[in-house]
Design a protein around this motif. Structure first.
Motif, PDB file in Angstrom:
ATOM      1  N   ARG A 138       9.814  -5.735  44.377  1.00  0.00           N
ATOM      2  CA  ARG A 138      10.863  -5.714  43.343  1.00  0.00           C
ATOM      3  C   ARG A 138      12.196  -5.403  43.995  1.00  0.00           C
ATOM      4  O   ARG A 138      12.242  -4.908  45.113  1.00  0.00           O
ATOM      5  N   GLY A 139      13.278  -5.668  43.246  1.00  0.00           N
ATOM      6  CA  GLY A 139      14.609  -5.303  43.722  1.00  0.00           C
ATOM      7  C   GLY A 139      15.385  -6.493  44.233  1.00  0.00           C
ATOM      8  O   GLY A 139      14.898  -7.626  44.236  1.00  0.00           O
ATOM      9  N   SER A 140      16.612  -6.234  44.690  1.00  0.00           N
ATOM     10  CA  SER A 140      17.500  -7.299  45.161  1.00  0.00           C
ATOM     11  C   SER A 140      17.363  -7.433  46.678  1.00  0.00           C
ATOM     12  O   SER A 140      16.671  -6.650  47.323  1.00  0.00           O
ATOM     13  N   SER A 141      18.074  -8.419  47.250  1.00  0.00           N
ATOM     14  CA  SER A 141      17.966  -8.622  48.704  1.00  0.00           C
ATOM     15  C   SER A 141      18.573  -7.433  49.465  1.00  0.00           C
ATOM     16  O   SER A 141      18.251  -7.202  50.631  1.00  0.00           O
ATOM     17  N   HIS A 142      19.443  -6.640  48.795  1.00  0.00           N
ATOM     18  CA  HIS A 142      20.037  -5.472  49.472  1.00  0.00           C
ATOM     19  C   HIS A 142      19.008  -4.367  49.686  1.00  0.00           C
ATOM     20  O   HIS A 142      18.973  -3.712  50.711  1.00  0.00           O
ATOM     21  N   MET A 143      18.185  -4.183  48.673  1.00  0.00           N
ATOM     22  CA  MET A 143      17.211  -3.090  48.756  1.00  0.00           C
ATOM     23  C   MET A 143      15.956  -3.497  47.977  1.00  0.00           C
ATOM     24  O   MET A 143      16.030  -3.724  46.774  1.00  0.00           O
ATOM     25  N   ARG A 144      14.864  -3.620  48.681  1.00  0.00           N
ATOM     26  CA  ARG A 144      13.632  -4.034  48.004  1.00  0.00           C
ATOM     27  C   ARG A 144      12.618  -2.898  48.045  1.00  0.00           C
ATOM     28  O   ARG A 144      12.554  -2.137  49.009  1.00  0.00           O
ATOM     29  N   THR A 145      11.813  -2.843  46.975  1.00  0.00           N
ATOM     30  CA  THR A 145      10.717  -1.875  46.921  1.00  0.00           C
ATOM     31  C   THR A 145       9.419  -2.661  46.920  1.00  0.00           C
ATOM     32  O   THR A 145       9.235  -3.551  46.083  1.00  0.00           O
ATOM     33  N   HIS A 146       8.555  -2.322  47.853  1.00  0.00           N
ATOM     34  CA  HIS A 146       7.295  -3.064  47.997  1.00  0.00           C
ATOM     35  C   HIS A 146       6.129  -2.109  47.732  1.00  0.00           C
ATOM     36  O   HIS A 146       6.107  -0.999  48.271  1.00  0.00           O
ATOM     37  N   LEU A 147       5.176  -2.566  46.912  1.00  0.00           N
ATOM     38  CA  LEU A 147       3.934  -1.795  46.719  1.00  0.00           C
ATOM     39  C   LEU A 147       2.893  -2.377  47.664  1.00  0.00           C
ATOM     40  O   LEU A 147       2.634  -3.588  47.635  1.00  0.00           O
ATOM     41  N   PHE A 148       2.317  -1.518  48.501  1.00  0.00           N
ATOM     42  CA  PHE A 148       1.295  -1.962  49.457  1.00  0.00           C
ATOM     43  C   PHE A 148      -0.020  -1.248  49.217  1.00  0.00           C
ATOM     44  O   PHE A 148      -0.036  -0.101  48.769  1.00  0.00           O
ATOM     45  N   ARG A 149      -1.098  -1.945  49.552  1.00  0.00           N
ATOM     46  CA  ARG A 149      -2.420  -1.333  49.536  1.00  0.00           C
ATOM     47  C   ARG A 149      -2.907  -1.256  50.972  1.00  0.00           C
ATOM     48  O   ARG A 149      -2.928  -2.281  51.670  1.00  0.00           O
ATOM     49  N   GLY A 150      -3.281  -0.048  51.392  1.00  0.00           N
ATOM     50  CA  GLY A 150      -3.759   0.111  52.763  1.00  0.00           C
ATOM     51  C   GLY A 150      -3.193   1.392  53.341  1.00  0.00           C
ATOM     52  O   GLY A 150      -2.529   2.161  52.637  1.00  0.00           O
ATOM     53  N   PRO A 151      -3.447   1.647  54.612  1.00  0.00           N
ATOM     54  CA  PRO A 151      -2.957   2.888  55.222  1.00  0.00           C
ATOM     55  C   PRO A 151      -1.432   2.891  55.334  1.00  0.00           C
ATOM     56  O   PRO A 151      -0.836   1.884  55.734  1.00  0.00           O
ATOM     57  N   ALA A 152      -0.822   4.004  54.951  1.00  0.00           N
ATOM     58  CA  ALA A 152       0.644   4.104  55.030  1.00  0.00           C
ATOM     59  C   ALA A 152       1.073   4.210  56.488  1.00  0.00           C
ATOM     60  O   ALA A 152       0.462   4.942  57.271  1.00  0.00           O
ATOM     61  N   PRO A 153       2.109   3.453  56.882  1.00  0.00           N
ATOM     62  CA  PRO A 153       2.553   3.490  58.285  1.00  0.00           C
ATOM     63  C   PRO A 153       3.442   4.706  58.566  1.00  0.00           C
ATOM     64  O   PRO A 153       4.012   5.285  57.648  1.00  0.00           O
ATOM     65  N   HIS A 154       3.520   5.088  59.845  1.00  0.00           N
ATOM     66  CA  HIS A 154       4.498   6.105  60.250  1.00  0.00           C
ATOM     67  C   HIS A 154       5.729   5.336  60.698  1.00  0.00           C
ATOM     68  O   HIS A 154       5.651   4.525  61.611  1.00  0.00           O
ATOM     69  N   ILE A 155       6.827   5.575  60.037  1.00  0.00           N
ATOM     70  CA  ILE A 155       8.014   4.762  60.307  1.00  0.00           C
ATOM     71  C   ILE A 155       9.044   5.573  61.075  1.00  0.00           C
ATOM     72  O   ILE A 155       9.387   6.690  60.676  1.00  0.00           O
ATOM     73  N   ALA A 156       9.493   4.984  62.198  1.00  0.00           N
ATOM     74  CA  ALA A 156      10.419   5.718  63.071  1.00  0.00           C
ATOM     75  C   ALA A 156      11.862   5.258  62.914  1.00  0.00           C
ATOM     76  O   ALA A 156      12.710   5.630  63.690  1.00  0.00           O
ATOM     77  N   THR A 157      12.119   4.415  61.908  1.00  0.00           N
ATOM     78  CA  THR A 157      13.494   3.934  61.738  1.00  0.00           C
ATOM     79  C   THR A 157      14.023   4.320  60.361  1.00  0.00           C
ATOM     80  O   THR A 157      13.251   4.375  59.396  1.00  0.00           O
ATOM     81  N   SER A 158      15.317   4.527  60.258  1.00  0.00           N
ATOM     82  CA  SER A 158      15.903   4.918  58.970  1.00  0.00           C
ATOM     83  C   SER A 158      16.101   3.706  58.060  1.00  0.00           C
ATOM     84  O   SER A 158      16.529   3.841  56.922  1.00  0.00           O
TER      85      SER A 158
END
Ligand SMILES: Nc1ncnc2c1ncn2[C@@H]1O[C@H](COP(=O)(O)OP(=O)(O)OP(=O)(O)O)[C@@H](O)[C@H]1O
Length: 288
Positions: free
Chosen positions: A244-264
């Protein structure tokens, strides 16, 4: 079917004219749980319960309820079903309705049924037609629980209830499960009711099951990722459910293990039951 399942559907189909109510529906309800049945209007929740109660004949597939195959001639012993319209005799008083329950059920607990019927202070001498819809619901719940079922199916039981009566019914159900080990399948559109009451959930989407399992596991198995660009570059093996959301900021619902994200550029957040259910219901193209 295993003995741990109060209900087991395997590839069940049911069509009314041109309307497919259940399509290859495979699911189960674990013994001893309160399972919430969730789905949009017309998803097939009432049909699933009616088939399980033996009132509606499926076109195909197999159905087992408490180890038996339900049919109009064989409504499985130990099953109580409260349909959405809450069938009661309008000209009866509450006391006459309870007497009817006693006369038509071999395993009837009159004290228990009376205690539930009067839990919201309604009078036993009042005629059903003079009760409010919420008071009728309480009497209907007294009737289904008075039969001491092993497996109880309730189709949107809370829809007419005020907040206080909802709490009363929720406490009655939880006490019944704790004291008698009753298995409950309960449909509702109010997700807070499901998260308060149920241990497990079945999410039905147009006739078949999108998602099922302990609510805790379902929440643990999903995450929300917010950011710009292609989310697959950061999620690993998780499966995209909805964006959902616009090309500026999207929100994604995922199924599976949550990743560890190292970027802001990306933010990962845990989900609520609302996030998961709305995410699946909003999209037609869901992973099954
Ligand atoms: N007796 C019937 N005759 C014709 N179509 C029916 C009948 N019962 C159900 N259907 C159709 O089957 C589909 C599933 O209906 P069902 O009542 O099981 O959904 P539901 O999930 O309980 O909906 P709701 O949340 O609105 O109560 C719908 O498309 C509905 O129109």
């Amino acid at each position: 079917m295993t003995t741990e399942h109060a209900l087991s559907f395997n590839n069940v189909d049911k069509t009314f004219g041109k309307n497919a109510a259940l399509t290859g529906c495979t699911t189960h309800v674990n013994v001893g749980t309160i399972t919430g049945l969730i789905g949009a209007n017309g998803a097939g929740k009432s049909t699933l319960m009616s088939v399980a109660a033996g009132l509606t004949r499926p076109d195909g597939g197999s159905v087992t309820v408490l180890g038996q195959t339900p049919s109009q001639r064989n409504i499985p012993h130990g099953v109580s079903y409260l349909a959405q319209h809450k069938p009661l005799y309008r000209s009866f008083t509450v006391a006459e309705m309870l007497k009817f329950g006693a006369e038509t059920n071999t395993s009837w607990d009159n004290d228990y049924a009376t205690e539930i019927a009067t839990s919201t202070k309604l009078s036993l001498g009042t005629k059903i037609k003079n009760l409010s819809p919420g008071q009728r619901t309480i009497v209907a719940i007294a009737l289904v629980l008075g039969r001491k079922p092993q497996f109880l199916m309730l189709d949107e039981p809370m829809a007419d209830l005020d907040p206080l009566a909802r709490r009363t019914v929720a406490q009655i159900l939880m006490a019944d499960v704790a004291e008698r080990g009753t298995t409950v399948l309960l449909s509702s559109h109010v997700l807070s009711e499901i998260s308060d009451l149920a241990d497990e959930m079945i999410l039905l989407g147009t006739g078949s099951v999108h998602l099922q399992g302990p609510i805790e596991d379902v929440l643990h198995d999903h995450f929300v990722l917010t950011g710009q660009g292609d989310p697959h570059t950061v999620v690993g093996s998780a499966t995209l459910v909805e964006t959902r959301g616009s090309s500026h900021m999207r929100t994604h619902l995922f199924r599976g293990p949550a990743p560890h994200i190292a970027t802001s550029d990306w933010a990962v957040a845990p989900v609520t039951l609302d996030d998961v259910v709305l995410g699946y219901l909003r999209t037609e193209d869901v992973p099954r």
